[in-house]
Design an enzyme around this catalytic site. Structure first.
Site, PDB file in Angstrom:
ATOM      1  N   ASP A 152      35.443  33.066  40.789  1.00 13.94           N
ATOM      2  CA  ASP A 152      35.907  34.323  41.378  1.00 13.94           C
ATOM      3  C   ASP A 152      35.096  34.639  42.633  1.00 13.94           C
ATOM      4  OD1 ASP A 152      37.750  34.717  39.378  1.00 13.94           O
ATOM      5  OD2 ASP A 152      36.669  36.332  38.380  1.00 13.94           O
ATOM      6  N   ARG A 202      42.709  30.405  44.994  1.00 16.00           N
ATOM      7  CA  ARG A 202      43.402  31.673  44.706  1.00 16.00           C
ATOM      8  C   ARG A 202      43.172  32.627  45.884  1.00 16.00           C
ATOM      9  NH1 ARG A 202      40.496  34.841  40.389  1.00 16.00           N
ATOM     10  NH2 ARG A 202      41.283  33.265  38.958  1.00 16.00           N
TER      11      ARG A 202
HETATM   12  C1  LIG Z   1      44.788  36.968  39.166  1.00 20.23           C
HETATM   13  C2  LIG Z   1      43.918  37.850  40.015  1.00 20.23           C
HETATM   14  C3  LIG Z   1      42.591  37.486  40.205  1.00 20.23           C
HETATM   15  C4  LIG Z   1      41.780  38.267  41.044  1.00 20.23           C
HETATM   16  N1  LIG Z   1      40.520  37.829  41.340  1.00 20.23           N
HETATM   17  C5  LIG Z   1      39.787  38.512  42.266  1.00 20.23           C
HETATM   18  C6  LIG Z   1      38.542  38.012  42.742  1.00 20.23           C
HETATM   19  O1  LIG Z   1      38.064  36.952  42.344  1.00 20.23           O
HETATM   20  N2  LIG Z   1      37.879  38.748  43.676  1.00 20.23           N
HETATM   21  C7  LIG Z   1      38.366  39.923  44.168  1.00 20.23           C
HETATM   22  O2  LIG Z   1      37.732  40.537  45.036  1.00 20.23           O
HETATM   23  N3  LIG Z   1      39.533  40.431  43.705  1.00 20.23           N
HETATM   24  C8  LIG Z   1      40.253  39.760  42.783  1.00 20.23           C
HETATM   25  N4  LIG Z   1      41.444  40.267  42.351  1.00 20.23           N
HETATM   26  C9  LIG Z   1      41.831  41.672  42.694  1.00 20.23           C
HETATM   27  C10 LIG Z   1      42.527  41.755  44.028  1.00 20.23           C
HETATM   28  O3  LIG Z   1      41.589  41.547  45.062  1.00 20.23           O
HETATM   29  C11 LIG Z   1      43.181  43.130  44.231  1.00 20.23           C
HETATM   30  O4  LIG Z   1      42.206  44.126  44.156  1.00 20.23           O
HETATM   31  C12 LIG Z   1      44.247  43.456  43.209  1.00 20.23           C
HETATM   32  O5  LIG Z   1      45.018  42.324  42.902  1.00 20.23           O
HETATM   33  C13 LIG Z   1      45.207  44.535  43.745  1.00 20.23           C
HETATM   34  O6  LIG Z   1      45.879  44.048  44.876  1.00 20.23           O
HETATM   35  P1  LIG Z   1      47.447  43.628  44.874  1.00 20.23           P
HETATM   36  O7  LIG Z   1      47.547  42.356  45.641  1.00 20.23           O
HETATM   37  O8  LIG Z   1      47.939  43.562  43.489  1.00 20.23           O
HETATM   38  O9  LIG Z   1      48.162  44.698  45.744  1.00 20.23           O
HETATM   39  P2  LIG Z   1      48.200  46.285  45.684  1.00 20.23           P
HETATM   40  O10 LIG Z   1      48.837  46.698  46.952  1.00 20.23           O
HETATM   41  O11 LIG Z   1      46.854  46.843  45.369  1.00 20.23           O
HETATM   42  O12 LIG Z   1      49.137  46.573  44.468  1.00 20.23           O
HETATM   43  C14 LIG Z   1      50.521  46.295  44.471  1.00 20.23           C
HETATM   44  C15 LIG Z   1      51.121  46.973  43.262  1.00 20.23           C
HETATM   45  O13 LIG Z   1      50.608  46.379  42.072  1.00 20.23           O
HETATM   46  C16 LIG Z   1      50.312  47.372  41.099  1.00 20.23           C
HETATM   47  N5  LIG Z   1      48.853  47.425  40.871  1.00 20.23           N
HETATM   48  C17 LIG Z   1      47.887  46.806  41.572  1.00 20.23           C
HETATM   49  N6  LIG Z   1      46.672  47.034  41.043  1.00 20.23           N
HETATM   50  C18 LIG Z   1      46.892  47.845  39.983  1.00 20.23           C
HETATM   51  C19 LIG Z   1      46.034  48.430  39.018  1.00 20.23           C
HETATM   52  N7  LIG Z   1      44.704  48.239  39.029  1.00 20.23           N
HETATM   53  N8  LIG Z   1      46.603  49.186  38.054  1.00 20.23           N
HETATM   54  C20 LIG Z   1      47.926  49.387  37.997  1.00 20.23           C
HETATM   55  N9  LIG Z   1      48.800  48.843  38.880  1.00 20.23           N
HETATM   56  C21 LIG Z   1      48.285  48.090  39.862  1.00 20.23           C
HETATM   57  C22 LIG Z   1      50.816  48.668  41.652  1.00 20.23           C
HETATM   58  O14 LIG Z   1      52.157  48.804  41.232  1.00 20.23           O
HETATM   59  C23 LIG Z   1      50.738  48.450  43.141  1.00 20.23           C
HETATM   60  O15 LIG Z   1      51.616  49.264  43.851  1.00 20.23           O
HETATM   61  C24 LIG Z   1      42.298  39.481  41.585  1.00 20.23           C
HETATM   62  C25 LIG Z   1      43.621  39.836  41.366  1.00 20.23           C
HETATM   63  C26 LIG Z   1      44.440  39.028  40.611  1.00 20.23           C
HETATM   64  C27 LIG Z   1      45.865  39.426  40.433  1.00 20.23           C
END
Ligand SMILES: Cc1cc2nc3c(=O)[nH]c(=O)nc-3n(C[C@H](O)[C@H](O)[C@H](O)COP(=O)(O)OP(=O)(O)OC[C@H]3O[C@@H](n4cnc5c(N)ncnc54)[C@H](O)[C@@H]3O)c2cc1C
Length: 326
Positions: A152, A202
């Site tokens: 990560d 990723r």
């Molecule tokens: C498989 C995976 C691994 C990850 N690993 C890392 C990592 O190693 N390092 C790192 O910095 N970040 C990591 N993240 C987190 C990532 O950086 C984002 O903070 C997170 O995915 C929210 O961004 P989004 O792309 O979903 O878009 P957003 O614009 O934040 O969300 C899009 C939509 O998804 C839904 N959504 C998103 N987050 C939430 C929530 N918490 N609760 C409820 N609904 C939500 C909502 O409907 C929102 O409108 C990971 C995310 C995923 C999916």
């Protein structure tokens, strides 16, 4: 504006104590955390794989303060892998690890395991080598059962060390994956370097509180950077893993994959346990590889606070549940 405040609170011990002890917390935490131990998570893995999903398992607990805790983190993953061995799921169940939890976040000195100075203290202060020493057996054990580990991405100060550990592990285990964050200015360059044959990368937006000197602050800018990086990964020779719940980015990914001539098994989507679960099933039913990032363990505070910060509505729900139970 709430996101940065919540992320700042995620570093506060006082807030940790308050939130961990609040009566309504568990109900909200349970949405994002799949259980406390291996016995809780194994049935969830079996169920997800039975429904055509794949998983990447994360034992939460990045805020360690001693080498013994780092060794315990390693052992928790080894215990998990021993249990997965009996299930024979291969790459359907892989692991995600935070190197901070393996010792990277511990303060100096950086010494080799035999106690000799390693000579890397200037380049990688802190527990770089300890983290490498602790994560290697986990990567080895994962390879023995036919699966792999993804490193990560944490805050930007840890990334040079993470990429160096990734490169070192890939010498023996080329399938070891890593994460890049679209919000960082550096990431397009990292993506170009990583988009080579055999690499598994990723791409996520980024979940930490980063200063304007290193990261885009504006959501629109982050999304644009995400698309630029996606293009690099899709047109490259590696295996892109699209970590996002954003419907727009998911359809752009599909289009970019189509344009790059990628088949459905030449990239995958990843989403977090408890978030947009219907979408997990929908994408898998369309024939996509869909991997659910499934976090479990007792030290969930940092992980949970990042989920609150991502969506202010979660905070309102959380506040309501504390007030009604309190
Ligand atoms: C498989 C995976 C691994 C990850 N690993 C890392 C990592 O190693 N390092 C790192 O910095 N970040 C990591 N993240 C987190 C990532 O950086 C984002 O903070 C997170 O995915 C929210 O961004 P989004 O792309 O979903 O878009 P957003 O614009 O934040 O969300 C899009 C939509 O998804 C839904 N959504 C998103 N987050 C939430 C929530 N918490 N609760 C409820 N609904 C939500 C909502 O409907 C929102 O409108 C990971 C995310 C995923 C999916």
């Amino acid at each position: 504006m709430l996101g940065p405040v919540i992320l700042a609170a995620s570093r506060s011990d006082r807030m940790r104590r308050f939130i961990s002890a609040a009566p309504g917390t568990k109900q909200v935490v349970d949405r994002f955390i799949a259980g406390e131990g291996v016995d809780d998570v194994v049935p969830i893995v079996v169920d997800a794989c039975g429904r055509g999903l794949e998983v990447t398992l994360d034992v939460v607990g990045e805020d360690i303060t001693t080498p013994e805790q780092a060794a315990a983190a390693r052992d928790a993953y080894l215990e998990l892998i021993a249990r997965l061995k009996d299930l024979g799921l291969g790459t359907k169940a892989e692991m995600s690890v935070k190197l901070s939890m393996f010792g990277q976040s511990l303060p100096s000195p950086t010494t080799a395991l035999n106690g000799e100075p390693s000579g890397l203290a200037d380049k990688f202060p802190g527990g770089h080598e300890l983290a490498l020493a602790n994560v290697r057996p986990v990567v080895e054990a994962a390879a023995e059962i036919g699966t792999t580990v993804t490193l990560d991405a944490e805050d930007h100060t840890t990334l040079d060390s993470m990429f160096a550990i990734h490169e070192e592990l890939r010498k023996d285990f080329p399938q070891t994956g890593c994460v890049i964050q679209a919000y960082l200015f550096r990431t397009e360059d990292d993506a170009r370097r990583l988009a080579a044959a055999g690499s598994r990368v990723r791409i996520v937006k980024g979940a930490y509180k980063e200063p304007a000197s290193v990261a885009y602050q504006d959501k629109g800018e982050i999304d644009k950077a995400y698309v630029r990086i996606l293009k690099v990964l899709m047109e490259g020779d590696g295996y892109p893993m699209i970590g996002s719940h954003d419907p727009r980015l998911i359809s752009i990914s599909q289009e970019l994959a189509r344009r790059a001539g990628r088949k459905l098994d030449e990239y995958e989507f990843q989403m977090l346990y408890g978030i947009r679960s219907d979408e997990h099933v929908r994408l898998a039913a369309e024939g996509h590889r869909m991997r659910v990032y499934t976090a479990y363990g007792t030290d969930w505070y940092g992980y949970f606070m990042r989920r609150l910060a991502e969506k202010p509505a979660n905070l309102l729900f959380f506040a309501r549940s504390i007030l009604t139970k309190g």
